[in-house]
Structures are given as C-alpha cells and as structure tokens.
Motif scaffolding. Structure first.
Motif, PDB file in Angstrom:
ATOM      1  N   ASP A   5     -30.675  -0.882 -22.212  1.00  0.00           N
ATOM      2  CA  ASP A   5     -29.447  -0.535 -21.494  1.00  0.00           C
ATOM      3  C   ASP A   5     -29.551   0.799 -20.781  1.00  0.00           C
ATOM      4  O   ASP A   5     -30.604   1.416 -20.758  1.00  0.00           O
ATOM      5  N   SER A   6     -28.417   1.225 -20.217  1.00  0.00           N
ATOM      6  CA  SER A   6     -28.430   2.346 -19.302  1.00  0.00           C
ATOM      7  C   SER A   6     -28.117   3.673 -19.994  1.00  0.00           C
ATOM      8  O   SER A   6     -27.475   3.699 -21.032  1.00  0.00           O
ATOM      9  N   ASP A   7     -28.613   4.759 -19.418  1.00  0.00           N
ATOM     10  CA  ASP A   7     -28.285   6.099 -19.918  1.00  0.00           C
ATOM     11  C   ASP A   7     -26.937   6.585 -19.375  1.00  0.00           C
ATOM     12  O   ASP A   7     -26.469   7.658 -19.751  1.00  0.00           O
ATOM     13  N   LEU A   8     -26.359   5.823 -18.464  1.00  0.00           N
ATOM     14  CA  LEU A   8     -25.075   6.216 -17.882  1.00  0.00           C
ATOM     15  C   LEU A   8     -23.942   5.406 -18.504  1.00  0.00           C
ATOM     16  O   LEU A   8     -24.165   4.257 -18.882  1.00  0.00           O
ATOM     17  N   PRO A   9     -22.756   5.935 -18.641  1.00  0.00           N
ATOM     18  CA  PRO A   9     -22.394   7.306 -18.272  1.00  0.00           C
ATOM     19  C   PRO A   9     -22.944   8.332 -19.265  1.00  0.00           C
ATOM     20  O   PRO A   9     -23.164   8.006 -20.423  1.00  0.00           O
ATOM     21  N   LEU A  10     -23.139   9.537 -18.731  1.00  0.00           N
ATOM     22  CA  LEU A  10     -23.511  10.678 -19.569  1.00  0.00           C
ATOM     23  C   LEU A  10     -22.227  11.404 -19.937  1.00  0.00           C
ATOM     24  O   LEU A  10     -21.452  11.775 -19.051  1.00  0.00           O
ATOM     25  N   ARG A  11     -21.984  11.523 -21.240  1.00  0.00           N
ATOM     26  CA  ARG A  11     -20.715  12.124 -21.665  1.00  0.00           C
ATOM     27  C   ARG A  11     -20.931  13.327 -22.566  1.00  0.00           C
ATOM     28  O   ARG A  11     -21.782  13.300 -23.451  1.00  0.00           O
ATOM     29  N   PHE A  12     -20.128  14.342 -22.338  1.00  0.00           N
ATOM     30  CA  PHE A  12     -20.050  15.501 -23.237  1.00  0.00           C
ATOM     31  C   PHE A  12     -18.694  15.405 -23.919  1.00  0.00           C
ATOM     32  O   PHE A  12     -17.667  15.356 -23.242  1.00  0.00           O
ATOM     33  N   GLU A  13     -18.712  15.357 -25.247  1.00  0.00           N
ATOM     34  CA  GLU A  13     -17.445  15.261 -25.976  1.00  0.00           C
ATOM     35  C   GLU A  13     -17.312  16.450 -26.913  1.00  0.00           C
ATOM     36  O   GLU A  13     -18.080  16.596 -27.848  1.00  0.00           O
ATOM     37  N   ARG A  14     -16.348  17.293 -26.621  1.00  0.00           N
ATOM     38  CA  ARG A  14     -16.078  18.494 -27.430  1.00  0.00           C
ATOM     39  C   ARG A  14     -17.351  19.254 -27.760  1.00  0.00           C
ATOM     40  O   ARG A  14     -17.599  19.615 -28.907  1.00  0.00           O
ATOM     41  N   VAL A  15     -18.137  19.492 -26.730  1.00  0.00           N
ATOM     42  CA  VAL A  15     -19.431  20.126 -26.951  1.00  0.00           C
ATOM     43  C   VAL A  15     -19.305  21.644 -26.923  1.00  0.00           C
ATOM     44  O   VAL A  15     -18.704  22.210 -26.011  1.00  0.00           O
ATOM     45  N   ARG A  16     -19.837  22.250 -27.947  1.00  0.00           N
ATOM     46  CA  ARG A  16     -20.005  23.702 -27.955  1.00  0.00           C
ATOM     47  C   ARG A  16     -21.478  23.978 -28.163  1.00  0.00           C
ATOM     48  O   ARG A  16     -22.127  23.335 -28.982  1.00  0.00           O
ATOM     49  N   PHE A  17     -21.998  24.932 -27.401  1.00  0.00           N
ATOM     50  CA  PHE A  17     -23.400  25.295 -27.586  1.00  0.00           C
ATOM     51  C   PHE A  17     -23.503  26.790 -27.786  1.00  0.00           C
ATOM     52  O   PHE A  17     -23.046  27.572 -26.950  1.00  0.00           O
ATOM     53  N   GLU A  18     -24.080  27.158 -28.901  1.00  0.00           N
ATOM     54  CA  GLU A  18     -24.242  28.578 -29.224  1.00  0.00           C
ATOM     55  C   GLU A  18     -25.716  28.938 -29.213  1.00  0.00           C
ATOM     56  O   GLU A  18     -26.561  28.151 -29.608  1.00  0.00           O
ATOM     57  N   PRO A  76     -35.581  11.021 -23.735  1.00  0.00           N
ATOM     58  CA  PRO A  76     -35.514  11.069 -22.263  1.00  0.00           C
ATOM     59  C   PRO A  76     -36.570  10.227 -21.583  1.00  0.00           C
ATOM     60  O   PRO A  76     -37.323  10.711 -20.745  1.00  0.00           O
ATOM     61  N   THR A  77     -36.625   8.941 -21.908  1.00  0.00           N
ATOM     62  CA  THR A  77     -37.630   8.101 -21.258  1.00  0.00           C
ATOM     63  C   THR A  77     -37.235   7.761 -19.827  1.00  0.00           C
ATOM     64  O   THR A  77     -38.089   7.456 -19.008  1.00  0.00           O
ATOM     65  N   ARG A  78     -35.950   7.800 -19.522  1.00  0.00           N
ATOM     66  CA  ARG A  78     -35.568   7.483 -18.142  1.00  0.00           C
ATOM     67  C   ARG A  78     -34.692   8.570 -17.560  1.00  0.00           C
ATOM     68  O   ARG A  78     -33.785   8.295 -16.763  1.00  0.00           O
ATOM     69  N   ARG A  79     -34.969   9.769 -18.021  1.00  0.00           N
ATOM     70  CA  ARG A  79     -34.368  10.932 -17.389  1.00  0.00           C
ATOM     71  C   ARG A  79     -35.511  11.858 -16.998  1.00  0.00           C
ATOM     72  O   ARG A  79     -36.561  11.846 -17.629  1.00  0.00           O
ATOM     73  N   ALA A  80     -35.271  12.644 -15.951  1.00  0.00           N
ATOM     74  CA  ALA A  80     -36.289  13.619 -15.551  1.00  0.00           C
ATOM     75  C   ALA A  80     -35.567  14.892 -15.156  1.00  0.00           C
ATOM     76  O   ALA A  80     -34.391  14.860 -14.795  1.00  0.00           O
ATOM     77  N   ILE A  81     -36.275  16.000 -15.279  1.00  0.00           N
ATOM     78  CA  ILE A  81     -35.651  17.272 -14.938  1.00  0.00           C
ATOM     79  C   ILE A  81     -36.602  18.102 -14.096  1.00  0.00           C
ATOM     80  O   ILE A  81     -37.812  18.117 -14.324  1.00  0.00           O
ATOM     81  N   LEU A 149     -39.794  12.892  -9.796  1.00  0.00           N
ATOM     82  CA  LEU A 149     -39.500  11.548  -9.278  1.00  0.00           C
ATOM     83  C   LEU A 149     -40.509  10.522  -9.781  1.00  0.00           C
ATOM     84  O   LEU A 149     -40.186   9.333  -9.893  1.00  0.00           O
ATOM     85  N   ALA A 150     -41.718  10.992 -10.107  1.00  0.00           N
ATOM     86  CA  ALA A 150     -42.758  10.072 -10.585  1.00  0.00           C
ATOM     87  C   ALA A 150     -42.320   9.367 -11.855  1.00  0.00           C
ATOM     88  O   ALA A 150     -42.804   8.281 -12.167  1.00  0.00           O
ATOM     89  N   ARG A 151     -41.405   9.968 -12.605  1.00  0.00           N
ATOM     90  CA  ARG A 151     -40.950   9.340 -13.848  1.00  0.00           C
ATOM     91  C   ARG A 151     -39.927   8.240 -13.583  1.00  0.00           C
ATOM     92  O   ARG A 151     -39.408   7.646 -14.518  1.00  0.00           O
ATOM     93  N   ASP A 152     -39.652   8.012 -12.296  1.00  0.00           N
ATOM     94  CA  ASP A 152     -38.748   6.940 -11.906  1.00  0.00           C
ATOM     95  C   ASP A 152     -37.457   6.992 -12.722  1.00  0.00           C
ATOM     96  O   ASP A 152     -37.061   6.017 -13.368  1.00  0.00           O
ATOM     97  N   PRO A 153     -36.769   8.142 -12.690  1.00  0.00           N
ATOM     98  CA  PRO A 153     -35.641   8.327 -13.606  1.00  0.00           C
ATOM     99  C   PRO A 153     -34.393   7.575 -13.171  1.00  0.00           C
ATOM    100  O   PRO A 153     -34.220   7.270 -11.992  1.00  0.00           O
TER     101      PRO A 153
END
Ligand SMILES: Nc1ncnc2c1ncn2[C@@H]1O[C@H](COP(=O)(O)OP(=O)(O)O)[C@@H](O)[C@H]1O
Ligand SMILES: [Mg+2]
Lengths: 240, 230
Positions: A5-18, A76-81, A149-153
């Motif tokens: 299945d898909s990685d979308l939607p990407l959701r942040f739910e009550r996220v705090r990062f310290e 992150p098999t189908r995400r790239a940064i 882009l080579a990772r075809d994300p």
C-alpha cells in the motif's frame, strides 16, 4: 520488501520533538496528501528541516505519532530525501546514482540507461565518470537530486534544494521538480524562498518557532493569508 | 660485512630465499586474517552504539601495544600439547606463527579502521539512512569507500607483523628450514656473532618493507585520484 500500500497520506498527530532538552517542533496535526507539491516555509531555525526528517522517518517523535498511509514506523523504501547539504559518496557521479538504484533493487540491466536519463534530467549529461566530490556545489546539488529521484520515491522530501543555486540553476531545478510532480511523485519541499513556494506549491505550511501557524492552499496563503505572521513573513519581516 | 648476505641473495641461496619466503607468507597471511576480523570489528565499533562500547574501544586501543612475547606466550599455552588446542598439533609450525601474528595485529587494524570509518560515517550517516541502508550495507559501503585510507591500517598491521620476533620465535621455535623467519634468523645470527648475515638480512627486511609501502602509497594516491576522494 515493499509494502503493497501507499505511504500517503503522511500524518503528524500531536507530534512533539525535543532535542538537547529543547522543544523544537510541536505539531498538533498535519496531513500531507497526494497532489501538487507542499511547501514548508518559515524563517531560519523555524523547524523545517526537523519536520522533513520526521516525515522521512529519520527522527522519531518524542511524543505523538507520524504515520504513512495510516501505519507507523514504515521503513523509507519508497521515500527519498535531498538534504540541505547533500554528501556525495566518494565515487563517480554515475556510481552515486547507481548506489541509489541498487538501494531500491533496481534491475541491473536497466541501470546504465536510468543513470543516463537521470543525469540528463538534471543537466549533467556526460558527467558519468566525473568524481562526484570534484563537482561544483551547484552540480553536486543537482546530482543529489538525481540520486534521490533514482529511488523512484512516492514521497520526495527536499530541504531547501535551491538555496545554494544561482537563479538560472534554481529555475531549472524547479522545472525538474514540476515535471517530477506531474508524474505523480508527492513533493514536500522546505524553502525560505517564497518565490519558489509560489511557483511550485499547491499548498503551503508556514512554521515559526516549531509551530504550524498556517496551512493553506497556495492561492489563499499568498492572496489572503489568515494569520498576521503569514502576512509579516511575506513582507519579509518575520524574524526569530 | 654487507657483502655476504647480498652474495647469498645474488647467488640464489635456497636457504635464504626460504627464510624470506616464509617471512612474507606468514606475515601476509596474518595480515589477511587480521583484516578479515579487524576491519568489520573496527567498522562495528564505529557504527554501533551499545553499552560498554567505550570500554571496548579503550581495550582495543590498548591492545595495539601488546608485547609480541606476551602474545607468543598465550598462543604457546593454547597450542601446547596440554593446552586447549593442543590436539591440533600445530605448535612449532608456520600456522602457529600466523595465528600469533594475526592476534598481535588484529587490534592495530581494528583500532585504526575504527578511526577512519568513524570519520567517514559522520559524513555518510544521514545519506545512508535516507537510502534505507542497514548496518551490514553501511559497513560494506564504508569499508569500500574508505579502502584507500584503510590500506594504511593494513600496512601498519603488516609492518608490525613482519618486524616482530618475540611471538614467532616462541610459537615457531626458529627451526631451520621450517619456521625460521628473517627476524628470528637475525636474532640467531646476531647471538652467534655472525653480524654480516644478520645485517644483510636486516637490510633485506628493510627493503621489503619499504617496497611494500611504496606500492601501497602509489595504489592509494592513484586510487584516490581516480575516485575523487582526495
Ligand atoms: N539536535 C539538536 N539539538 C538541539 N537543537 C537543535 C537540534 N537540531 C535542531 N535544533 C534547533 O532546532 C531549531 C530548528 O532547526 P531546523 O529544523 O534545522 O530549522 P530550519 O530547517 O527551519 O532552519 C533550530 O533552532 C535548531 O538550532
Ligand atoms: Mg533547515
């Protein structure tokens, strides 16, 4: 193994990062859906890079959940940064791309062709055998784009990809990104350049001091911003 | 004084060539084995965070300075007839010498590799994570991309192995024509008072070490230039 299945939607739910005992990001809720690119804008130090790294899955939230297609901890098999300061492997330009192709198990018989296509896409045709670390900063940036882009994300995270480029190179990168988005790749791009956001994005997320102040479709954000900070940011007087 | 060793060399004295050949065989094999253990170990120490990692790094660094005679003694005890590995019957053979030298230089290779790989890991870490590369893949990538710097670690290991005498003399026994190496021969000839032969062998040893370093240096420079690392 690629999940079906898909990685979308990407959701942040009550996220705090310290980090370092500081609250760096505090997101009540954010949903990134399929469609035109999403631009994350905000002044330096606002938390754009942190948001992208959380979305990529490189950081785990201190509190809260990040989900991809409703699931947590999806590798992150189908995400790239594309990082703000990409690091080239100590290899040739072609082998940098080949490495990314191998990372998603691209069939080896297609790789030469794909490398040539990707290099052409970013305007680096003929650079195959050049040592990647000897390229200029702008060339490395574009090679890093080809490598991501080579990772075809399905989702492509871009951290200020045009910040170190001259206007002409920035424009050609924007053209590439537009073409990539039209092929159905979801782009999440951070930028402090409102021109880039205006030209590319379908929706805009404004963050400031780790909080999302506004998330609107592009026309609304630029024509009738809802918040005072968005107005001030567009007038370039929103500082830390 | 110098002439007699070179005379033996030039006349192709089989005994001398056997000594040189055995020395190279033992030290190169030991370096190969130490590399197979030490390089991945160094890489893991550079990449993996686990409790007690700091202590392991300190110990590995400290073991770089192990006296060869102590290693020789330990291997001797292991391999002696009544020792735990005595049944293999390899004490006083080249195999025992290889084992002792491999143990001696594994910490050197691991410690130097760890430093090199840790430096590269700082640069590569984010990119490899972004490409979903796991630990094994990261280790392989870092070893490959750091190969020219790692050559220095291998050279240091080989240098130490080929120069030491304490370990090989204890576990090899300096048996003429079987376990006699350049260093043990030098020690023996010197104690017998045959200085010309000892000096000649010393010169040969020096030339071999310099030649190997020169080759490695050339390989490293050329390779780095082609890979664009330098
Ligand atoms: N590991 C960390 N430890 C402490 N502070 C950090 C760390 N990472 C980022 N920060 C701080 O968090 C804030 C947001 O950083 P970042 O996400 O890089 O902002 P941006 O990309 O919008 O410029 C900055 O003030 C930065 O200094
Ligand atoms: Mg940033």
């Amino acid at each position: 193994m690629r999940a079906p299945d898909s990685d979308l939607p990407l959701r942040f739910e009550r996220v705090r990062f310290e980090a370092g005992n500081r609250l760096i990001l505090d997101i009540e809720s954010l949903s990134i859906t399929n469609g035109a690119p999403t631009a994350v804008v905000g002044p330096n130090g606002a938390g754009k890079t942190t948001l992208l790294r959380l979305g990529m899955g490189l950081f785990e939230p201190t509190v809260g959940r990040v989900t991809w297609g409703g699931r947590e901890k999806v590798p992150p098999t189908r995400r790239a940064i594309l990082f703000q300061r990409p690091v080239m492997l100590m290899r040739s330009a072609a082998n940098n791309i080949d490495y990314a192709l191998a990372s998603v198990n691209a069939p080896s018989r297609d790789r030469r062709r794909k490398i040539a296509e990707l290099l052409a896409l970013v305007g680096l045709s003929g650079f195959e055998d050049r040592p990647a670390r000897r390229l200029s900063g702008g060339e490395q940036q574009r090679l890093a784009l080809a490598r991501s882009l080579a990772r075809d994300p399905e989702i492509l995270f871009l951290d200020e990809p045009t910040a170190s480029l001259d206007p002409a190179a920035a424009k050609s990168v924007e053209d590439v990104l537009r073409a990539v988005a039209e092929r159905g790749v979801k782009i999440l791009i951070s930028t402090h350049d409102l021109g880039t956001a205006r030209r590319l994005a379908g929706d805009v997320v404004l963050i400031h001091r780790g909080k999302i102040l506004e998330h609107s479709v592009s026309e609304v954000f630029f024509k009738e911003p809802r918040t005072e900070e968005a107005r001030r940011f567009q007038a370039s007087d929103l500082l830390i | 004084m110098f002439s007699s060793a070179f005379e033996l060399l030039i006349t192709g004295d089989p005994g001398l060539y056997r000594i040189i050949g055995l020395s190279l065989y033992v030290s190169l094999t030991a370096t190969l084995i130490a590399a197979l253990v030490g390089l991945p170990l160094g890489a893991l120490l550079a990449l993996k965070e686990f409790p007690g990692r700091g202590a392991v790094i300190v110990i590995v660094n400290a073991l770089m300075g192990m006296p060869p005679v102590v290693v020789g003694l330990a291997v001797f005890l292991l391999l002696s007839r009544s020792g735990p590995l005595g049944s293999f019957g390899i004490l006083f053979t080249p195999r025992a010498m290889i084992i002792a030298q491999a143990i001696l230089i594994t910490p050197i290779i691991a410690a130097l590799a760890r430093q090199t790989i840790a430096d590269l890991w700082v640069q590569y870490r984010d990119e490899l994570a972004g490409m979903n590369i796991g630990t094994a893949g990261s280790v392989a990538t870092l070893l490959w991309d750091g190969r020219f710097s790692l050559l220095t670690a291998l050279l240091a290991g080989f240098g130490r192995a080929s120069a030491e005498v304490g370990a090989v003399i204890i576990v090899g026994g300096n048996i003429d024509g079987f376990t006699r190496t350049m260093t043990t021969a030098i020690a023996l000839e010197t104690s017998k008072g045959d200085l010309p032969l000892a000096i000649g062998l010393g010169a040969v040893l020096l030339i071999i070490v310099i030649a190997i370093n020169a080759i490695a240096w050339t390989v490293r420079r050329t390779g780095e230039r082609l890979a664009g690392a330098a």
